[in-house]
Write a protein that holds these residues in place. Structure first.
Motif, short mmCIF file in Angstrom:
data_model
loop_
_atom_site.label_atom_id
_atom_site.label_comp_id
_atom_site.label_asym_id
_atom_site.label_seq_id
_atom_site.Cartn_x
_atom_site.Cartn_y
_atom_site.Cartn_z
N THR A 19 0.92 -1.20 0.09
CA THR A 19 0.10 0.00 -0.17
C THR A 19 0.92 1.19 0.03
OG1 THR A 19 -1.72 -1.19 1.34
CG2 THR A 19 -1.77 1.22 1.42
N ALA A 21 1.43 5.50 0.86
CA ALA A 21 1.08 6.58 1.36
C ALA A 21 1.58 7.71 0.43
CB ALA A 21 1.39 6.76 2.90
N VAL A 82 -3.78 7.40 0.79
CA VAL A 82 -3.36 6.04 0.68
C VAL A 82 -4.04 5.46 -0.50
CG1 VAL A 82 -3.61 3.79 1.88
CG2 VAL A 82 -3.76 5.92 3.23
N LEU A 94 -3.82 3.30 8.01
CA LEU A 94 -2.47 3.79 7.45
C LEU A 94 -2.96 5.47 7.34
CD1 LEU A 94 0.25 4.02 6.58
CD2 LEU A 94 -0.32 3.08 4.30
N ALA A 95 -3.96 5.97 6.86
CA ALA A 95 -4.41 7.06 6.74
C ALA A 95 -4.68 7.75 8.36
CB ALA A 95 -5.81 7.27 5.99
N LEU A 98 -1.29 8.57 9.54
CA LEU A 98 -0.51 9.63 8.58
C LEU A 98 -1.01 10.83 8.99
CD1 LEU A 98 1.16 10.64 6.23
CD2 LEU A 98 -0.59 9.89 4.71
#
Length: 107
Positions: A19, A21, A82, A94-95, A98
């Protein structure tokens, strides 16, 4: 049109796939929000299916594109997101990380 400039990105392992970012610093928070919305609209116009974004991400957009998820948001002057997440949960996780980091080091 959509104009991306100097977009750093990093790959993260998620299951059997990677994935990505990404972030892009814009001139103003309004410009960042506008680009975030425009990119979501662009993805939707090219086959992405808009979904309800997570409530904790400002100016966010979540789309399913083919078999992966795209999550785009803005935080201050930054557009981030992402790309090609294997799962919705993975994209949101993940977002979230971040976004939290961007809030800590906001330009």
């Amino acid at each position: 049109g959509i104009r991306w400039t100097q977009v750093p990105f990093k790959g993260y392992a998620e299951g059997a796939t990677e994935t990505t970012a990404f972030i892009s610093l814009r001139g103003t928070p309004a410009e960042a929000a506008e680009l975030s919305a425009a990119y979501c609209d662009f993805l939707a116009a090219h086959g992405g299916v808009k979904m309800e974004p997570p409530a904790n991400l400002p100016q966010g957009g979540l789309l399913k594109s083919m078999e992966t998820f795209e999550l785009i948001f803005s935080e201050g002057r930054v557009v981030a997101g992402v790309h090609a997440a294997e799962s919705r949960a993975g994209a949101e996780k993940l977002a979230g990380v971040l976004c939290q980091h961007l809030r800590e080091v906001a330009p």
